[in-house]
Design an enzyme around this catalytic site. Structure first.
Site, mmCIF file in Angstrom:
data_model
loop_
_atom_site.group_PDB
_atom_site.id
_atom_site.type_symbol
_atom_site.label_atom_id
_atom_site.label_comp_id
_atom_site.label_asym_id
_atom_site.label_seq_id
_atom_site.Cartn_x
_atom_site.Cartn_y
_atom_site.Cartn_z
ATOM 1 N N ASP A 121 7.251 3.077 -3.044
ATOM 2 C CA ASP A 121 7.435 4.310 -1.977
ATOM 3 C C ASP A 121 8.845 4.340 -1.854
ATOM 4 O OD1 ASP A 121 6.307 1.955 -0.722
ATOM 5 O OD2 ASP A 121 6.336 2.926 1.309
ATOM 6 N N PHE B 182 13.137 5.597 10.783
ATOM 7 C CA PHE B 182 12.014 5.163 10.586
ATOM 8 C C PHE B 182 11.155 6.398 9.971
ATOM 9 C CE2 PHE B 182 7.963 4.238 11.358
ATOM 10 C CZ PHE B 182 8.222 2.537 10.753
ATOM 11 N N ARG C 172 -0.744 7.540 7.234
ATOM 12 C CA ARG C 172 -0.043 6.916 6.438
ATOM 13 C C ARG C 172 -1.239 8.599 4.970
ATOM 14 N NH1 ARG C 172 0.979 1.803 4.161
ATOM 15 N NH2 ARG C 172 0.189 0.431 4.706
ATOM 16 N N LYS D 207 16.526 4.135 1.485
ATOM 17 C CA LYS D 207 17.687 4.018 2.961
ATOM 18 C C LYS D 207 18.507 2.664 2.487
ATOM 19 C CE LYS D 207 14.368 4.397 6.158
ATOM 20 N NZ LYS D 207 13.644 3.151 7.161
ATOM 21 N N ASP E 272 3.513 4.301 6.357
ATOM 22 C CA ASP E 272 2.933 3.991 7.957
ATOM 23 C C ASP E 272 3.854 3.203 8.878
ATOM 24 O OD1 ASP E 272 3.522 1.519 6.578
ATOM 25 O OD2 ASP E 272 1.814 0.243 8.081
ATOM 26 N N ASP F 56 14.391 -0.908 0.904
ATOM 27 C CA ASP F 56 15.594 -0.444 2.424
ATOM 28 C C ASP F 56 15.846 -1.585 2.004
ATOM 29 O OD1 ASP F 56 15.629 -1.419 4.625
ATOM 30 O OD2 ASP F 56 13.787 -0.713 5.762
ATOM 31 N N LYS G 241 0.965 -1.126 -0.086
ATOM 32 C CA LYS G 241 0.035 -0.304 -0.071
ATOM 33 C C LYS G 241 0.467 1.610 -0.101
ATOM 34 C CE LYS G 241 -2.809 -2.315 3.995
ATOM 35 N NZ LYS G 241 -3.627 -2.013 4.595
ATOM 36 N N GLY G 242 2.070 0.870 0.694
ATOM 37 C CA GLY G 242 2.568 2.398 0.914
ATOM 38 C C GLY G 242 2.667 3.366 -0.547
#
Ligand code: PRP
Length: 178
Positions: A104, A156, A169, A135, A163, A107, A47-48
């Site tokens: 989004d 974070f 979000r 990141k 989220d 990582d 969803k991000g």
């Protein structure tokens, strides 16, 4: 009053105005490299990515088709490979098409690397990846996105689609948790 989630203070990392202006230059970079007027199939990883995706595809202009995937992934230690389980796969045929995979954040890199391997098997003409945030310090596999909005430190982050336990979000700016 400072903004809080789960009683932790949030501090702005990237304000909405910086995101908006970066999206314009990012869309220019993408259009330049992906054949200016040809159709692009934009695939969002939910969803991000939902807010970044909606803003970026509108900056990319016309001749765009969209689709989405929802995945959950697990790392198979025995085989040292990433297994992606689709909760929702794409519905369009990408064979011979220009495809832009949009997320989004990158990582460890596992999600994007596994999805690229999966979509390459469908023989697109051209497959590129775009993330808003990178990141880099956290990478565990050898994969970098083709287009990156911002490189960020290992903090974070929440907001603009990202989220913390499904909270945050819809915040317009990107924050880090202090
Ligand atoms: C996040 C993000 C990427 C993935 C990146 O998704 O949206 O898809 O993790 O991590 P990686 O590079 O380590 O593979 P998440 O699982 O938090 O789900 P969400 O998008 O629904 O928030």
């Amino acid at each position: 009053m400072s903004l809080r989630i789960k009683n932790k203070e949030l501090e702005i990392l990237i304000p909405e105005s910086n995101i908006k202006s970066r999206l314009k230059s990012l869309a220019d970079e993408i259009r330049k490299e992906m054949n200016k007027n040809e159709e692009i199939i934009a695939i969002g990883i939910l969803k991000g990515s939902f807010i970044f995706f909606a803003d970026l595809v509108r900056e990319l202009g016309s001749n765009i088709k969209i689709d989405f995937v929802v995945v959950s992934s697990y790392f198979d230690k025995m085989e040292s490979s990433q297994n992606i389980v689709f909760k929702k796969d794409i519905e369009v045929d990408i064979k011979g098409k220009n495809v832009l995979l949009i997320d989004d954040i990158i990582d460890t890199g596992r999600t994007l690397k596994a999805l690229v391997e999966y979509f390459q098997k469908k023989n697109p003409k051209n497959l590129k990846t775009c993330v808003l945030l990178d990141k880099k310090e956290r990478r565990e596999v050898n994969y970098d996105a083709d287009f990156v909005g911002f490189e960020i430190p290992d903090k974070f982050v929440v907001g603009y689609g990202l989220d913390w336990g499904e909270e945050g979000r819809t915040l317009k700016d990107i924050y880090f948790v202090k």
